[in-house]
Enzyme design. Structure first.
Site, short mmCIF file in Angstrom:
data_model
loop_
_atom_site.label_atom_id
_atom_site.label_comp_id
_atom_site.label_asym_id
_atom_site.label_seq_id
_atom_site.Cartn_x
_atom_site.Cartn_y
_atom_site.Cartn_z
CB THR A 99 6.04 -15.97 3.97
OG1 THR A 99 5.34 -15.83 2.73
CG2 THR A 99 6.96 -17.17 3.91
CE LYS A 174 6.17 -17.91 0.09
NZ LYS A 174 5.78 -17.19 -1.08
CE LYS A 242 9.53 -12.98 5.45
NZ LYS A 242 8.14 -13.36 5.31
P1 NAP Z 1 5.37 -5.07 2.54
O1 NAP Z 1 5.01 -4.39 1.27
O2 NAP Z 1 6.63 -4.73 3.23
O3 NAP Z 1 4.13 -4.84 3.53
C1 NAP Z 1 4.15 -5.31 4.85
C2 NAP Z 1 2.88 -4.88 5.53
O4 NAP Z 1 2.90 -5.32 6.89
C3 NAP Z 1 2.72 -3.35 5.60
O5 NAP Z 1 1.34 -3.09 5.53
C4 NAP Z 1 3.27 -3.03 6.99
O6 NAP Z 1 2.74 -1.83 7.52
C5 NAP Z 1 2.77 -4.21 7.77
N1 NAP Z 1 3.57 -4.48 8.97
C6 NAP Z 1 4.84 -4.96 9.01
N2 NAP Z 1 5.22 -5.10 10.28
C7 NAP Z 1 4.19 -4.72 11.06
C8 NAP Z 1 3.98 -4.65 12.45
N3 NAP Z 1 4.94 -5.02 13.32
N4 NAP Z 1 2.80 -4.20 12.90
C9 NAP Z 1 1.83 -3.81 12.03
N5 NAP Z 1 1.96 -3.87 10.69
C10 NAP Z 1 3.13 -4.31 10.22
O7 NAP Z 1 5.35 -6.67 2.37
P2 NAP Z 1 4.62 -7.56 1.26
O8 NAP Z 1 5.48 -7.64 0.06
O9 NAP Z 1 3.20 -7.12 1.14
O10 NAP Z 1 4.70 -8.99 1.97
C11 NAP Z 1 3.81 -9.38 3.00
C12 NAP Z 1 4.01 -10.86 3.30
O11 NAP Z 1 3.75 -11.62 2.12
C13 NAP Z 1 5.44 -11.22 3.75
O12 NAP Z 1 5.38 -12.23 4.71
C14 NAP Z 1 6.09 -11.70 2.46
O13 NAP Z 1 7.15 -12.61 2.71
C15 NAP Z 1 4.91 -12.39 1.79
N6 NAP Z 1 5.00 -12.47 0.33
C16 NAP Z 1 5.39 -11.39 -0.41
C17 NAP Z 1 5.47 -11.51 -1.79
C18 NAP Z 1 5.93 -10.36 -2.67
O14 NAP Z 1 6.21 -10.58 -3.85
N7 NAP Z 1 6.00 -9.13 -2.15
C19 NAP Z 1 5.16 -12.72 -2.41
C20 NAP Z 1 4.72 -13.78 -1.64
C21 NAP Z 1 4.66 -13.66 -0.27
P3 NAP Z 1 3.39 -0.38 7.14
O15 NAP Z 1 2.68 0.05 5.89
O16 NAP Z 1 3.09 0.48 8.31
O17 NAP Z 1 4.87 -0.59 6.95
#
Ligand code: NAP
Length: 292
Positions: A99, A174, A242
């Site tokens: 997102t 979104k 965010k």
């Molecule tokens: P998350 O669990 O915090 O995972 C984030 C991922 O991105 C991890 O693999 C992290 O690596 C990696 N990452 C973050 N910054 C990075 C960087 N600078 N360089 C390389 N890798 C990086 O987040 P998530 O919940 O999966 O969400 C991911 C996206 O989907 C976000 O944009 C969020 O807004 C969106 N989203 C989430 C949900 C939800 O319910 N969680 C629902 C809809 C949309 P590490 O493992 O090393 O930290």
């Protein structure tokens, strides 16, 4: 026909199971994660290969999916000598599930075009459970033929995907999704807090009014835990803020007023001040519950 080869960059709450569905659907999957242990764990659990840079994971792939945190994170994994763009073969497609802003989508699409690649912005909705159960909704922006090429692959983890318009329109959809959620959750919080204080049985209330015009996904899935003050069910307040910040920036460009969303964003800030950064978005009710 040769097996379609894909890469998945970012094995977080969402990416880990999404990449798993691609593997289970029979695609040849490469993965990369900044914290290498997660990628190694993924490769033990599923058929696929973990690489130590985004470039290596992307090399030779037909489609590369990215799902990281925010705009900056996407740029970090896509650009530079070890980034995805450096590994893309000719005519490969980059799909960003993060997102992020519509501006970032346009910037990445331009970089892809310059080097003979295609780009689709494809943020998702449905949360952790949607990713784990393979029933996400995906809002896409980009070229129609390119979308048609990636849609059957995304079906591995999507219940529904739609091309909203040109590059950036997936992200704008979104934003509209998050604006809706902000208002619905605040309305539900106020109704449940009112009902508890007014002496109503909230289970009976939800059973009844969820069948009428007030019903919503939030009401069906979150009311019971909201009443109990339990907020460990997925999408974190930090992520929501965010997303709302991205929506406010976009709204300014279109002179679209977001009065209610602005107010709710202020409430989410108060939730953060209570220490609720990682609480889920239904925690808005905590502000009402704590009043004497
Ligand atoms: P998350 O669990 O915090 O995972 C984030 C991922 O991105 C991890 O693999 C992290 O690596 C990696 N990452 C973050 N910054 C990075 C960087 N600078 N360089 C390389 N890798 C990086 O987040 P998530 O919940 O999966 O969400 C991911 C996206 O989907 C976000 O944009 C969020 O807004 C969106 N989203 C989430 C949900 C939800 O319910 N969680 C629902 C809809 C949309 P590490 O493992 O090393 O930290």
């Amino acid at each position: 026909m040769a097996k379609v080869k894909v890469a998945f960059i970012g094995l977080g709450v969402m990416g880990y199971p999404m990449a798993g569905h691609l593997s289970k659907a029979g695609f040849d999957v490469n993965v990369y994660n900044r914290t290498a242990a997660k990628a190694e764990q993924w490769a033990k659990e599923y058929q696929g290969t973990a690489y130590s840079t985004p470039k290596e994971a992307a090399t030779g792939c037909d489609v590369v999916f990215v799902c990281v945190g925010n705009d900056q994170d996407v740029l970090q994994v896509c650009e530079g000598e070890n980034g995805v763009l450096a590994g893309l073969k000719s005519a490969a497609i980059l799909v960003d599930h993060t997102t992020a802003s519509a501006e970032l989508a346009k910037q990445l699409a331009a970089s892809c075009e310059q080097q003979g690649n295609d780009f689709i912005d494809a943020p998702v909705s449905g949360g952790q459970a949607g990713a784990e159960n393979g029933v996400l909704t995906i809002m896409c922006g980009g070229d129609e033929q390119v979308f048609k090429n990636v849609q059957p692959i995304m079906d591995a983890y999507a219940r529904f995907s739609q091309l909203m318009g040109p590059v950036g329109d997936g992200q704008k959809a979104k934003m509209a999704n998050q604006i809706c959620i902000a208002g619905v959750v605040q309305g539900l919080s106020e109704a449940l807090n009112f009902a508890s204080r007014a002496g109503l049985d909230t289970d009976k209330l939800v059973e009844t009014i969820s069948k009428g015009a007030a019903g919503s996904w939030q009401m069906e899935n979150r009311s019971a835990t909201m009443v109990k003050g339990e907020f460990e069910f997925g999408f974190a307040v930090d992520w929501m803020r965010k997303d709302l910040a991205i929506a406010f920036e976009e709204a300014k460009k279109h002179q679209a007023d977001l009065p209610m969303t602005t107010m709710v964003d202020g409430f989410y800030e108060q939730v953060q001040e209570l220490g609720g950064n990682r609480w889920d978005t239904s925690s808005l009710i905590a502000l009402l519950q704590k009043k004497g």
